[in-house]
Design a protein around this motif. Structure first.
Motif, mmCIF file in Angstrom:
data_model
loop_
_atom_site.group_PDB
_atom_site.id
_atom_site.type_symbol
_atom_site.label_atom_id
_atom_site.label_comp_id
_atom_site.label_asym_id
_atom_site.label_seq_id
_atom_site.Cartn_x
_atom_site.Cartn_y
_atom_site.Cartn_z
ATOM 1 N N MET A 134 -13.741 1.873 -7.373
ATOM 2 C CA MET A 134 -13.370 1.893 -5.959
ATOM 3 C C MET A 134 -12.880 3.275 -5.534
ATOM 4 N N ILE A 135 -12.201 3.969 -6.440
ATOM 5 C CA ILE A 135 -11.762 5.336 -6.129
ATOM 6 C C ILE A 135 -12.956 6.251 -5.924
ATOM 7 N N SER A 136 -13.991 6.067 -6.752
ATOM 8 C CA SER A 136 -15.154 6.961 -6.677
ATOM 9 C C SER A 136 -16.052 6.649 -5.488
ATOM 10 N N PHE A 147 -7.993 3.039 -1.461
ATOM 11 C CA PHE A 147 -6.710 3.201 -2.133
ATOM 12 C C PHE A 147 -6.016 4.517 -1.756
ATOM 13 N N ASP A 148 -6.697 5.365 -1.044
ATOM 14 C CA ASP A 148 -6.156 6.690 -0.731
ATOM 15 C C ASP A 148 -4.910 6.584 0.154
ATOM 16 N N GLY A 149 -3.827 7.216 -0.289
ATOM 17 C CA GLY A 149 -2.612 7.287 0.511
ATOM 18 C C GLY A 149 -1.884 5.966 0.684
ATOM 19 N N LYS A 150 -2.239 4.942 -0.095
ATOM 20 C CA LYS A 150 -1.633 3.618 0.065
ATOM 21 C C LYS A 150 -0.384 3.461 -0.802
ATOM 22 N N ILE A 151 0.419 2.476 -0.436
ATOM 23 C CA ILE A 151 1.535 2.044 -1.274
ATOM 24 C C ILE A 151 1.035 0.847 -2.077
ATOM 25 N N ALA A 152 1.151 0.916 -3.393
ATOM 26 C CA ALA A 152 0.582 -0.107 -4.259
ATOM 27 C C ALA A 152 1.628 -0.615 -5.239
ATOM 28 N N VAL A 153 1.423 -1.849 -5.694
ATOM 29 C CA VAL A 153 2.327 -2.471 -6.662
ATOM 30 C C VAL A 153 1.490 -3.073 -7.785
ATOM 31 N N GLU A 154 1.807 -2.717 -9.034
ATOM 32 C CA GLU A 154 1.195 -3.394 -10.171
ATOM 33 C C GLU A 154 2.189 -4.412 -10.700
ATOM 34 N N LEU A 155 1.779 -5.666 -10.749
ATOM 35 C CA LEU A 155 2.631 -6.772 -11.183
ATOM 36 C C LEU A 155 2.341 -7.103 -12.642
ATOM 37 N N GLY A 156 3.399 -7.265 -13.437
ATOM 38 C CA GLY A 156 3.197 -7.531 -14.856
ATOM 39 C C GLY A 156 2.410 -6.410 -15.503
ATOM 40 N N ALA A 157 2.843 -5.178 -15.270
ATOM 41 C CA ALA A 157 2.034 -3.991 -15.586
ATOM 42 C C ALA A 157 1.836 -3.756 -17.075
ATOM 43 N N GLY A 158 2.743 -4.244 -17.929
ATOM 44 C CA GLY A 158 2.587 -3.999 -19.368
ATOM 45 C C GLY A 158 2.669 -2.523 -19.693
ATOM 46 N N THR A 159 1.566 -1.947 -20.156
ATOM 47 C CA THR A 159 1.547 -0.533 -20.526
ATOM 48 C C THR A 159 1.470 0.389 -19.312
ATOM 49 N N GLY A 160 1.133 -0.166 -18.122
ATOM 50 C CA GLY A 160 1.079 0.645 -16.904
ATOM 51 C C GLY A 160 -0.217 1.388 -16.689
ATOM 52 N N LEU A 161 -1.252 1.097 -17.476
ATOM 53 C CA LEU A 161 -2.511 1.847 -17.398
ATOM 54 C C LEU A 161 -3.126 1.823 -16.001
ATOM 55 N N VAL A 162 -3.265 0.646 -15.397
ATOM 56 C CA VAL A 162 -3.945 0.537 -14.110
ATOM 57 C C VAL A 162 -3.163 1.246 -13.012
ATOM 58 N N GLY A 163 -1.858 1.063 -12.994
ATOM 59 C CA GLY A 163 -1.038 1.726 -11.986
ATOM 60 C C GLY A 163 -1.104 3.239 -12.092
ATOM 61 N N LEU A 188 -3.669 5.007 -13.192
ATOM 62 C CA LEU A 188 -4.968 5.446 -12.677
ATOM 63 C C LEU A 188 -4.972 5.423 -11.154
ATOM 64 N N LEU A 189 -4.313 4.430 -10.575
ATOM 65 C CA LEU A 189 -4.262 4.337 -9.117
ATOM 66 C C LEU A 189 -3.486 5.501 -8.511
ATOM 67 N N ALA A 190 -2.516 6.023 -9.259
ATOM 68 C CA ALA A 190 -1.727 7.162 -8.774
ATOM 69 C C ALA A 190 -2.559 8.435 -8.666
ATOM 70 N N HIS A 191 -3.827 8.352 -9.074
ATOM 71 C CA HIS A 191 -4.755 9.470 -8.895
ATOM 72 C C HIS A 191 -5.005 9.729 -7.416
ATOM 73 N N VAL A 192 -4.866 8.660 -6.570
ATOM 74 C CA VAL A 192 -5.142 8.803 -5.135
ATOM 75 C C VAL A 192 -4.085 8.164 -4.243
ATOM 76 N N ALA A 193 -3.321 7.192 -4.754
ATOM 77 C CA ALA A 193 -2.357 6.470 -3.923
ATOM 78 C C ALA A 193 -1.144 7.328 -3.605
ATOM 79 N N LYS A 194 -0.468 6.983 -2.530
ATOM 80 C CA LYS A 194 0.743 7.710 -2.129
ATOM 81 C C LYS A 194 1.920 7.329 -3.032
ATOM 82 N N THR A 195 2.128 6.008 -3.189
ATOM 83 C CA THR A 195 3.249 5.498 -3.980
ATOM 84 C C THR A 195 2.767 4.316 -4.805
ATOM 85 N N VAL A 196 3.162 4.280 -6.082
ATOM 86 C CA VAL A 196 2.805 3.165 -6.955
ATOM 87 C C VAL A 196 4.075 2.652 -7.632
#
Length: 351
Positions: A135-137, A142-158, A160-168
């Protein structure tokens, strides 16, 4: 996946027992992603994932097609290849990763008890990472958005999202899991865009809502929320979760939190990845995925709702779900096998 041992401690030969006189047999479980890693050691390990980053595409409203990169550059120049006298390709060995790849390093456990499964890497987490990268490509949702990863565990997905998001906000429950996640964030800070804000915070789905704010700085825990962060959390428009569906009571708590979080404006969308897990039960006398069935009981299919011309003004609140076609999502994360039992759902909450 390349595994590197960071700590070595032998696993106990018998079930763990608490010191308070209460016996707690903590069965050790292991993610299939970790096959090939040293199986008989506990403690933290480092795994290195090669991630392919394709050029970002720009959608041309006039032509209805994608063209160029995110900077508007056109890919009109053909690649240049070197040939030898026989016409064969001359390949140069690269000592550094190519520019379209990054290596992300994840600290994790190879085995854990069920309450600490967030210390491991799970297959649905990697599939959701593929989806986010795709989706980023291909878009700017996701550009400039505020995002929340729930039950993130290792935090990998969050991360990667910080590559374009404003706040994670990368959230989970339990200090051990949050400590490990924070270490991963610090290790991979180089992949975030320079203005990204990324916070590791505790979010207990069985606790009150909104999350508690520490009354003063002295009593503030490492992963506690500030009032400003709570207000920002309510403004989030993108939610992500991977492999959080494996017990009915946890699924109930998860959807309870979702209902409270997604009731806040602006409208929010959840991208949830999960893996069907089959077990033989005496009640069914068959191999079934009861956890998955319980999850599906919370969802009303978007297509069915549209077909029945659902009237939002008269219907009761509900979760609308649409399954994403994974055959259309390339593999950007190398060194893992998707399998056939992972799904991604796009979920919205209809008030």
């Amino acid at each position: 996946m390349e595994c590197k041992e960071d700590e070595e401690e032998p696993l106990p030969s018998s079930p763990q027992t608490t010191t308070g006189g209460e016996s707690a047999e903590e069965e050790q479980v292991m993610s299939e992603v970790h096959l090939g890693c040293p199986p008989f050691h506990s403690g933290s390990h480092l795994s290195h994932f090669t991630i392919y980053l394709p050029p970002r595409k720009v959608y041309d409203c006039n032509t209805g097609t994608f063209a160029g990169t995110a900077k508007g550059e056109l890919n009109s120049t053909p690649p240049i290849f070197n040939l030898d006298e026989d016409g064969d390709l001359v390949l140069t060995r690269r000592r550094k990763p190519p520019k379209d790849q990054i290596i992300i390093t994840i600290q994790h456990n190879i085995t854990s008890s069920i309450p600490r499964v967030g210390l491991q890497i799970w297959r649905a987490e990697l599939v959701l990472a593929d989806f986010v990268l795709h989706m980023i490509s291909m878009s700017s949702i996701f550009d400039g958005k505020i995002a929340v990863e729930l039950g993130a565990g290792t935090g990998l997905v969050g991360m990667l999202l910080a590559h374009v998001a404003k706040t994670v906000f990368i959230t989970d429950h339990g200090e051990e899991i949050l400590d490990n996640c924070a270490k991963n964030v610090n290790t991979n800070a180089g992949i975030f865009h320079q203005n990204a804000q990324i916070h590791v915070r505790e979010l207990d789905w069985k606790d009150s809502w909104p999350p508690q704010v520490a009354e003063d700085l002295q009593s503030k825990k490492s992963y506690a929320w500030t009032q400003k962060e709570i207000e920002e959390l309510k403004k989030a428009s993108v939610l992500l979760a991977a492999d959080v569906i494996y017990s009915d009571d946890l699924t109930d708590a998860f959807f309870s939190t979702l209902e409270r979080l997604m009731s806040e404006n602006p409208e929010k969308v959840l991208y949830l990845a999960l893996e069907k897990r089959y077990n033989f039960t005496l009640d069914d006398l068959d191999v079934v995925a009861n956890g998955y069935s319980h999850f599906r009981s919370y969802l009303r299919d978007v297509d069915d709702a549209e077909h029945n011309e659902l009237d939002s003004s008269s219907s009761s609140p509900c979760f609308l779900g649409k399954q994403i076609n994974l055959t259309e999502i390339p593999k950007y994360v190398r060194e893992y096998d998707r399998g056939n039992d992972v799904e991604i759902w796009e979920i919205k909450y209809q008030h």
